[in-house]
Design an enzyme around this catalytic site. Sequence first.
Site, PDB file in Angstrom:
ATOM      1  N   ASP A  60      40.230  76.952  39.400  1.00  0.00           N
ATOM      2  CA  ASP A  60      39.306  75.871  39.715  1.00  0.00           C
ATOM      3  C   ASP A  60      38.586  75.456  38.435  1.00  0.00           C
ATOM      4  O   ASP A  60      37.902  76.266  37.818  1.00  0.00           O
ATOM      5  CB  ASP A  60      38.318  76.391  40.764  1.00  0.00           C
ATOM      6  CG  ASP A  60      37.243  75.384  41.077  1.00  0.00           C
ATOM      7  OD1 ASP A  60      37.581  74.199  41.177  1.00  0.00           O
ATOM      8  OD2 ASP A  60      36.077  75.767  41.207  1.00  0.00           O
ATOM      9  N   THR A  93      38.046  68.859  39.722  1.00  0.00           N
ATOM     10  CA  THR A  93      37.224  69.269  38.578  1.00  0.00           C
ATOM     11  C   THR A  93      38.039  69.304  37.290  1.00  0.00           C
ATOM     12  O   THR A  93      37.566  68.909  36.232  1.00  0.00           O
ATOM     13  CB  THR A  93      36.612  70.645  38.842  1.00  0.00           C
ATOM     14  OG1 THR A  93      37.620  71.491  39.362  1.00  0.00           O
ATOM     15  CG2 THR A  93      35.506  70.544  39.848  1.00  0.00           C
ATOM     16  N   THR A  94      39.286  69.785  37.413  1.00  0.00           N
ATOM     17  CA  THR A  94      40.146  69.823  36.225  1.00  0.00           C
ATOM     18  C   THR A  94      40.446  68.406  35.767  1.00  0.00           C
ATOM     19  O   THR A  94      40.414  68.092  34.575  1.00  0.00           O
ATOM     20  CB  THR A  94      41.463  70.549  36.551  1.00  0.00           C
ATOM     21  OG1 THR A  94      41.162  71.743  37.262  1.00  0.00           O
ATOM     22  CG2 THR A  94      42.198  70.909  35.289  1.00  0.00           C
ATOM     23  N   ASP A 383      36.844  74.358  48.107  1.00  0.00           N
ATOM     24  CA  ASP A 383      37.314  73.045  47.663  1.00  0.00           C
ATOM     25  C   ASP A 383      37.912  72.262  48.830  1.00  0.00           C
ATOM     26  O   ASP A 383      37.616  71.083  49.020  1.00  0.00           O
ATOM     27  CB  ASP A 383      38.384  73.191  46.572  1.00  0.00           C
ATOM     28  CG  ASP A 383      37.754  73.468  45.213  1.00  0.00           C
ATOM     29  OD1 ASP A 383      36.563  73.799  45.210  1.00  0.00           O
ATOM     30  OD2 ASP A 383      38.434  73.355  44.193  1.00  0.00           O
TER      31      ASP A 383
END
Length: 547
Positions: A60, A93-94, A383
Site C-alpha cells: 500500500d 496511493t501509489t 482500502d
Amino acid sequence: QQPQIILLKEGTDTSQGKAQLLSNINAVTAVGDVVRTTLGPRGMDKLIHDDKGSVTISNDGATIMKLLDIVHPAAKILVDIAKSQDSEVGDGTTTVVLLAAEFLKEAKPFVEDGVHSQNLIRSYRTASTLAIEKVKELAVSIEGKSVEEKKGLLAKCAATTLSSKLIGGEKEFFATMVVDAVMAIGDDDRLNLIGIKKVPGGNMRDSFLVDGVAFKKTFSYAGFEQQPKKFDNPKILLLNIELELKSEKENAEIRLSDPSQYQSIVDAEWNIIYDKLDKCVESGAKVVLSRLAIGDLATQYFADRDIFCAGRVAEQDLNRVAAAAGGTVQTSVLGTCEIFEEKQVGGERFNIFSGCPSGRTATIVLRGGADQFIEEAERSLHDAIMIVRRAVKNSTVVPGGGAIDMEISKYLRQHSRTIAGKSQLFINSYAKALEVIPRQLCDNAGFDATDVLNKLRQKHAMQSGEGASYGVDINTGGIADSFANFVWEPAVVKINAINAATEAACLILSVDETVKNPKSESAQGDAAAGAMGRGRGGGRGRGMRRR
C-alpha cells in the site's frame, strides 16, 4: 568591489535558483522509484524493517510512504499527498506518488533549458482541469440498478482494488465480503462500525463476516464454564460498572464500639453487590457485558441463573454492540439481538452477536498464516472498504488498467495541438507523464512496455472512440477492454489522484530557494557542550581553593 553583505547567521545553508529546483525534482523522482514497483496486480511488495525491529510487509503506497523516514523537505510533500489520498479515497496511493514524480520528471528538461517554472505551473494547472473534466465525461454511472446488480458492480470495484494486494488470489471471496460489510452499515459512513479482528492460523478462506459484532473472549473467572454459550433473542445488558465485592471499609473511616457491629458492615458490603446482581437478573438480560471487571462471585451468580457475562470488554467493541443492539452504554441498559453465541476461532474463543435489530455494524474476522500477512490483509481490506463506500456515494466508475490514463493522455495531446505558444509543449509533456501508469503496469508484470503502449496508443487514437476503454491486459501481456473485463475503479479515485499529484508537482516547481536554519540542528550539540564546559570549569575552581 563591494563588501559582501552578511544577511543570515553564519552556517545558514541557502541553496537557490535552478540548481535547487533540480535537486528537489531529483529527490521526488527517487521517492517515486521506491514505490514504482508496487503498482498494479503484478506489483512487488516492500518489506520495511524499522528501528524497533518490527517488520512490515506492504503493497500500500501510503503505508510505505509513512514508514520510510523521508527527511528531504521536498520529498515529504509526496508523503503528504499519499496520506491525503489514503484518508480521502482509500486507494490509489501509489498512483498519486507516481504521477507527481512523473510530472516533475517531464518538467525537468524544460527547467534545465531555462523555462520559467511559473509557465510550467500554469500549463500543468490547465492540463489538470482538462483531464478531470475528461474523466467526468468518460465516467459511467452505476446508479438506478437493482440491489443485486449494484452489489455485483461494487464487488467488481472492490476486486479491482484487491487485485494489486497480497490477498489478490482470493479477491472474489474478499470482495463480496467487503461489499456485504459496507451494505450492512448502510448510510452511516463511520468506518469504525466495521470491525476487523485478526486471528492467526487457518487459511485465508477461513475468514468470515459476522453480520453484527464479534470480539475475543475476555478475561474470565471461575464459574465461567458453567454459563450457557448460546442464546436466541437474548436481552443484552451493557454496563460501565464493576460487579466485584468491594471492601467499603477501605473508603471510609468506621469506629466500632461493639465487635458485633463489625459483622453488619461486612453484610452491608455483600448486600450491595447482591443488590446489583439481582437488578441485573430482574432486567431479564441473558447476556451481561461490562467495560470493567466482573468478579468471580458475580460470574458464579450469573452461571447459576443461566446468564452469560463478560467483563473488561474493550470500549470500542462495547460501543459497537450498543450501536448494533440498539442500546447505549450507561450504568445500566438493555439491547437485544437474534443470536448470541461464543465459538472457537483458531486458538481464540469469540463472542458473536448476530442479527441485531438496529444492525448497522459488521465485523470481519481475518484468518491467515503469518502475522505480517494478516496485517497486510487488514490494510488491503481497509482500502477495499473505502473504495466501496466511495462507489456507493459517488456512483460513477471509470475503466482501470491504465485505460483512463491513456484516454486522457490522448485527449490532452490533441488539445495541445490547438494552442499556439510554449504551453503546447508543456501540456504535451503532462500528457506524456500520464502514460506512466500503463507503462509501469507492464514493467511490473514483465511485459515489453513499449510494445504494449504502442498498441494502446493506436487503439485510443481510433476516431470511432471504441478504443477508449482499452487498458493493459495483465494476464496475456496484450491489451484488453477494461470495461468488459470488469477492471473498474471509482472516478473519484482518479480525479483525486490527478488533482493531488498536480498540486504537489506545482508546489515543488514553485520553490526556488531552501533556507536551512543552523540553530535548530546544532541546538542540542551546543547545550551538551555548554554543560560539559560548566562541569570542567567548576572542578578546576574547587581544586585551586583546596591548595
